[in-house]
Design a protein around this motif. Structure first.
Motif, PDB file in Angstrom:
ATOM      1  N   UNK A  48      24.788-108.293-137.055  1.00  0.00           N
ATOM      2  CA  UNK A  48      26.345-109.431-137.331  1.00  0.00           C
ATOM      3  C   UNK A  48      26.622-109.753-139.051  1.00  0.00           C
ATOM      4  N   UNK A  49      25.125-109.219-139.458  1.00  0.00           N
ATOM      5  CA  UNK A  49      24.407-109.395-140.900  1.00  0.00           C
ATOM      6  C   UNK A  49      25.050-107.289-141.016  1.00  0.00           C
ATOM      7  N   UNK A  50      24.618-106.679-140.121  1.00  0.00           N
ATOM      8  CA  UNK A  50      25.145-104.934-140.051  1.00  0.00           C
ATOM      9  C   UNK A  50      26.623-105.041-139.786  1.00  0.00           C
ATOM     10  N   UNK A  51      26.974-105.136-139.398  1.00  0.00           N
ATOM     11  CA  UNK A  51      28.378-105.083-139.156  1.00  0.00           C
ATOM     12  C   UNK A  51      29.619-105.322-140.282  1.00  0.00           C
ATOM     13  N   UNK A  52      29.029-106.375-140.648  1.00  0.00           N
ATOM     14  CA  UNK A  52      29.522-107.088-141.854  1.00  0.00           C
ATOM     15  C   UNK A  52      29.724-106.158-142.863  1.00  0.00           C
ATOM     16  N   UNK A  53      28.430-105.558-143.180  1.00  0.00           N
ATOM     17  CA  UNK A  53      28.039-104.238-144.699  1.00  0.00           C
ATOM     18  C   UNK A  53      29.210-103.340-143.628  1.00  0.00           C
ATOM     19  N   UNK A  54      28.806-102.638-142.625  1.00  0.00           N
ATOM     20  CA  UNK A  54      29.744-101.729-142.130  1.00  0.00           C
ATOM     21  C   UNK A  54      31.122-101.458-142.012  1.00  0.00           C
ATOM     22  N   UNK A  55      31.518-102.984-141.820  1.00  0.00           N
ATOM     23  CA  UNK A  55      33.090-103.193-141.904  1.00  0.00           C
ATOM     24  C   UNK A  55      33.797-103.140-142.685  1.00  0.00           C
ATOM     25  N   UNK A  56      32.721-103.403-144.560  1.00  0.00           N
ATOM     26  CA  UNK A  56      33.522-103.923-145.590  1.00  0.00           C
ATOM     27  C   UNK A  56      33.026-102.358-146.274  1.00  0.00           C
ATOM     28  N   UNK A  57      32.397-101.753-145.561  1.00  0.00           N
ATOM     29  CA  UNK A  57      32.557-100.004-146.300  1.00  0.00           C
ATOM     30  C   UNK A  57      33.779 -99.699-146.045  1.00  0.00           C
ATOM     31  N   UNK A  58      33.883 -99.683-144.380  1.00  0.00           N
ATOM     32  CA  UNK A  58      34.812 -98.870-143.883  1.00  0.00           C
ATOM     33  C   UNK A  58      36.465 -99.327-144.855  1.00  0.00           C
ATOM     34  N   UNK A  59      36.402-101.041-144.954  1.00  0.00           N
ATOM     35  CA  UNK A  59      37.519-101.044-145.218  1.00  0.00           C
ATOM     36  C   UNK A  59      37.306-100.422-146.810  1.00  0.00           C
ATOM     37  N   UNK A  60      36.444-100.674-147.704  1.00  0.00           N
ATOM     38  CA  UNK A  60      35.861 -99.982-149.223  1.00  0.00           C
ATOM     39  C   UNK A  60      37.315 -98.299-149.623  1.00  0.00           C
ATOM     40  N   UNK A  61      36.466 -97.886-148.351  1.00  0.00           N
ATOM     41  CA  UNK A  61      37.220 -96.555-148.018  1.00  0.00           C
ATOM     42  C   UNK A  61      38.296 -96.310-147.746  1.00  0.00           C
ATOM     43  N   UNK A  62      39.033 -96.854-146.730  1.00  0.00           N
ATOM     44  CA  UNK A  62      40.156 -96.803-146.469  1.00  0.00           C
ATOM     45  C   UNK A  62      41.386 -97.337-147.456  1.00  0.00           C
TER      46      UNK A  62
END
Length: 84
Positions: A48-62
């Motif tokens: 869950x920790x990793x998924x949230x970090x990846x999600x935040x990164x993907x949102x920032x990119x888009x």
């Protein structure tokens, strides 16, 4: 949303220590979590920790105007990812 710069906001969270939360997962999300745990061998917490970090990164990119692409293992062409 924080008014701190990205670097300062990240530093603030790193110094805060763990945060305990309770979350109710929809059945599809619970199944996805179980699948990710089986694939990685990580704990549910780490997953869950990793998924949230990846999600935040993907949102920032888009949100910064970028685009995300993936290439299936059996494909040659890139496919653009769209999150809804």
């Amino acid at each position: 949303m924080s008014t701190l710069p990205k670097g300062a906001a990240a530093q603030e969270w790193q110094n805060a220590g763990p945060t305990r939360i309770t979350v109710n997962l929809a059945p599809k999300a619970a199944a996805a979590l179980d699948q990710a745990v089986k694939l990685t061998g990580d704990t549910k917490t780490d997953t869950i920790n990793r998924a949230l970090q990846i999600y935040a990164y993907l949102e920032r990119v888009t949100q910064d105007g970028g685009a995300l692409y993936t290439r299936p293992a059996d494909g040659d062409e890139l496919e653009r990812l769209h999150f809804v």
